[in-house]
Structure formats: C-alpha cells, structure tokens
Write a protein that holds these residues in place. Structure first.
Motif, PDB file in Angstrom:
ATOM      1  N   UNK A   1       0.839  -1.204   0.000  1.00 45.70           N
ATOM      2  CA  UNK A   1       0.000   0.000   0.000  1.00 45.70           C
ATOM      3  C   UNK A   1       0.874   1.254   0.000  1.00 45.70           C
ATOM      4  N   UNK A   2       1.955   1.244   0.778  1.00 44.85           N
ATOM      5  CA  UNK A   2       2.850   2.390   0.835  1.00 44.85           C
ATOM      6  C   UNK A   2       3.494   2.643  -0.528  1.00 44.85           C
ATOM      7  N   UNK A   3       3.924   1.584  -1.196  1.00 40.94           N
ATOM      8  CA  UNK A   3       4.492   1.730  -2.537  1.00 40.94           C
ATOM      9  C   UNK A   3       3.480   2.372  -3.486  1.00 40.94           C
ATOM     10  N   UNK A   4       2.245   1.896  -3.446  1.00 42.78           N
ATOM     11  CA  UNK A   4       1.231   2.376  -4.392  1.00 42.78           C
ATOM     12  C   UNK A   4       0.821   3.823  -4.130  1.00 42.78           C
ATOM     13  N   UNK A   5       0.678   4.188  -2.853  1.00 46.07           N
ATOM     14  CA  UNK A   5       0.247   5.562  -2.580  1.00 46.07           C
ATOM     15  C   UNK A   5       1.372   6.550  -2.919  1.00 46.07           C
ATOM     16  N   UNK A   6       2.619   6.172  -2.697  1.00 45.84           N
ATOM     17  CA  UNK A   6       3.738   7.042  -3.060  1.00 45.84           C
ATOM     18  C   UNK A   6       3.811   7.201  -4.579  1.00 45.84           C
ATOM     19  N   UNK A   7       3.618   6.110  -5.303  1.00 46.40           N
ATOM     20  CA  UNK A   7       3.633   6.175  -6.767  1.00 46.40           C
ATOM     21  C   UNK A   7       2.477   7.034  -7.275  1.00 46.40           C
ATOM     22  N   UNK A   8       1.275   6.807  -6.721  1.00 44.39           N
ATOM     23  CA  UNK A   8       0.090   7.523  -7.186  1.00 44.39           C
ATOM     24  C   UNK A   8       0.164   9.023  -6.873  1.00 44.39           C
ATOM     25  N   UNK A   9       0.724   9.362  -5.714  1.00 42.27           N
ATOM     26  CA  UNK A   9       0.777  10.762  -5.296  1.00 42.27           C
ATOM     27  C   UNK A   9       2.012  11.489  -5.828  1.00 42.27           C
ATOM     28  N   UNK A  10       3.123  10.762  -6.003  1.00 42.46           N
ATOM     29  CA  UNK A  10       4.381  11.438  -6.326  1.00 42.46           C
ATOM     30  C   UNK A  10       5.168  10.742  -7.431  1.00 42.46           C
ATOM     31  N   UNK A  11       4.476  10.022  -8.295  1.00 44.73           N
ATOM     32  CA  UNK A  11       5.157   9.298  -9.365  1.00 44.73           C
ATOM     33  C   UNK A  11       5.980  10.185 -10.281  1.00 44.73           C
ATOM     34  N   UNK A  12       5.553  11.434 -10.465  1.00 44.18           N
ATOM     35  CA  UNK A  12       6.284  12.354 -11.349  1.00 44.18           C
ATOM     36  C   UNK A  12       7.306  13.199 -10.582  1.00 44.18           C
ATOM     37  N   UNK A  13       7.380  13.009  -9.274  1.00 41.43           N
ATOM     38  CA  UNK A  13       8.303  13.794  -8.451  1.00 41.43           C
ATOM     39  C   UNK A  13       9.689  13.175  -8.436  1.00 41.43           C
ATOM     40  N   UNK A  14      10.656  13.938  -7.944  1.00 30.32           N
ATOM     41  CA  UNK A  14      11.998  13.403  -7.782  1.00 30.32           C
ATOM     42  C   UNK A  14      12.040  12.509  -6.539  1.00 30.32           C
ATOM     43  N   UNK A  15      13.210  11.945  -6.264  1.00 30.19           N
ATOM     44  CA  UNK A  15      13.340  11.008  -5.140  1.00 30.19           C
ATOM     45  C   UNK A  15      12.952  11.662  -3.821  1.00 30.19           C
ATOM     46  N   UNK A  16      13.350  12.903  -3.620  1.00 33.50           N
ATOM     47  CA  UNK A  16      13.014  13.600  -2.375  1.00 33.50           C
ATOM     48  C   UNK A  16      11.505  13.763  -2.240  1.00 33.50           C
ATOM     49  N   UNK A  17      10.832  14.086  -3.356  1.00 38.21           N
ATOM     50  CA  UNK A  17       9.381  14.232  -3.325  1.00 38.21           C
ATOM     51  C   UNK A  17       8.689  12.932  -2.960  1.00 38.21           C
ATOM     52  N   UNK A  18       9.205  11.820  -3.462  1.00 37.04           N
ATOM     53  CA  UNK A  18       8.635  10.513  -3.123  1.00 37.04           C
ATOM     54  C   UNK A  18       8.877  10.173  -1.658  1.00 37.04           C
ATOM     55  N   UNK A  19      10.091  10.441  -1.199  1.00 40.35           N
ATOM     56  CA  UNK A  19      10.404  10.166   0.207  1.00 40.35           C
ATOM     57  C   UNK A  19       9.513  10.993   1.125  1.00 40.35           C
TER      58      UNK A  19
END
Length: 242
Positions: free
Chosen positions: A127-145
């Motif tokens: 779930x954590x992987x999917x929500x990070x991808x869905x919310x910040x898939x176009x962001x850089x690594x810092x945005x995903x973190x």
C-alpha cells in the motif's frame, strides 16, 4: 647457457604466480593471514627478480633484462588483482543476509531495514508503494520520500490510525484512493528505492502530517489547509503542513 637458465627461472616464477592465483580463486577468498603471506611471497620474489633485472640492464642493457622486468610487473599485477577480488568477496559477504533472513525478506518483500517504531506488514508495504507512486510518481526522489514520510508520521501520530493501510484508506484523505488510481498505477523502481530510504529513516518532512498540490486541489480543500493547518514548506508541486 646462463641466459637459458635465467629464462627458465622467470618462467617458473610466472607459473608459481598462476598456481597461487588458481588456488586463491578456488578457495573463494584468501583470508587475512593467507593474503599477507601471498603478498609477502610476491613482494619478496618480485624484489629479487627486480634486483637481477637492474643488474643485467646495467651490465649490457639486454632484452632479457627488460623481459625480466616485464615478468616482475606482470606478477605484481596478478597479485594485485587477487587481493582486490578477495576484498570484493569479503565486502559482498558482509552484506549477505544471515541464516533464515533471505527467506524472510523474500517472503515479505520488505526493504532491508524499516522504521523500528512503525510496524510494517506485507500489505502495508504494498500500500505504501502504491500511494507514493500515485501521489508522487512524477516527483523526484526527495518528493517521493516526503510522501512516504507523511504516511509514516501519521501512523506514529495519535490523531490517525495505527497502520499504513488504515492511514491510506481512511475516508477522504488521499485523492488516489477516492478516484481509484492507487489500484491502477505501476510502481517504478525509483519509487521502490525511495520508499526503502524512507523506511530506513531518511526524513525531510519536519513532522508534516498533510500535503497538497494547490493547483490540483478543490477550492474548499485549499481553504481548509490554509485556515486550519500550519504551513511548513514546499517541494516541487506539493506543499506540506502539520
């Protein structure tokens, strides 16, 4: 005759180095004492031949002397390669999981380390992987973190549910859950790496519990964020609050 004898000695020296190489590689590691011994033998032998080479070159500058120097240099390269390979094997061995760990990690799919104060199940991790991808898939690594940080901050907060899955699927909290994109997004390797870093403790959130994309949010939601929460900072298209 003298030159023939010297040539044979050099060939024996090279053959001895090859035997050392084959023995070390077959053993898959030389070890501290063995490594020191091999280096000492090589250095001693190389020094002896180097002295002979220098003497011969002073005497007549012959091709045999230059060949002797070449043999010494080659021998040193072989020993250096072996020592480098052995050190590489030791580093790799130090990073290998202990007995029973490999199966556990393979079964859960979790990263090598996780935040000790946040319980993470296999379901939570996915779930954590999917929500990070869905919310910040176009962001850089810092945005995903940062997005992962906010989820984990909520799990640790008494104001929110006590698991990643419950936090993410709490009603009216995350738009990818509301519009279903959380179930259709494809998790990238960059997101996997960013989540792993967040689980290992990499945190830029300053304790943030909320984030929003102002340009993509409804007017009512933006007004609620600005009127009820404390603004912390902005990273790319996301603003973070607590």
């Amino acid at each position: 005759m003298f030159r023939l004898i010297k040539t044979l000695e050099r060939e024996v020296f090279a053959a001895a180095l090859l035997v050392i190489a084959m023995t070390a590689l077959a053993a898959e590691g030389i070890g501290g004492t063995g490594r020191n011994a091999m280096a000492a033998v090589a250095e001693t032998s190389a020094a002896a031949y180097e002295d002979e080479a220098q003497e011969e070159e002073k005497a007549n500058g012959s091709e045999e002397a230059r060949a002797a120097e070449g043999a010494v240099e080659y021998g040193q390269q072989v020993v250096g390669y072996l020592l480098a390979q052995d050190m590489k094997r030791q580093r790799e061995a130090e990073n290998l999981p202990g007995p029973g760990e490999a199966g556990r990690k393979e079964k859960t799919g979790l990263s090598e380390a996780k935040a000790d104060d946040v319980p993470i199940s296999q379901e939570d991790y996915q779930v954590l992987l999917k929500i990070v991808e869905a919310e910040a898939g176009v962001c850089d690594a810092r945005g995903k973190i940062l997005v992962a940080n906010v989820i984990l901050n909520r799990v640790k907060s008494e104001e929110f549910p006590d698991s990643v899955t419950k936090v993410v699927y709490q009603p009216s909290q995350f738009s990818p859950v509301s519009n279903g994109t959380i179930d259709t997004c494809k998790v990238s390797s960059e997101t996997v790496e960013s989540v792993a870093r967040a689980l290992k403790g990499e945190d830029y959130s300053q304790g943030a519990l909320f984030f929003m994309n102002r340009a993509a949010s409804r007017g009512g939601a933006v007004k609620w964020f600005d009127g009820r929460l404390t603004y912390l900072f902005r990273h790319e298209s996301h603003e973070f609050f607590k």
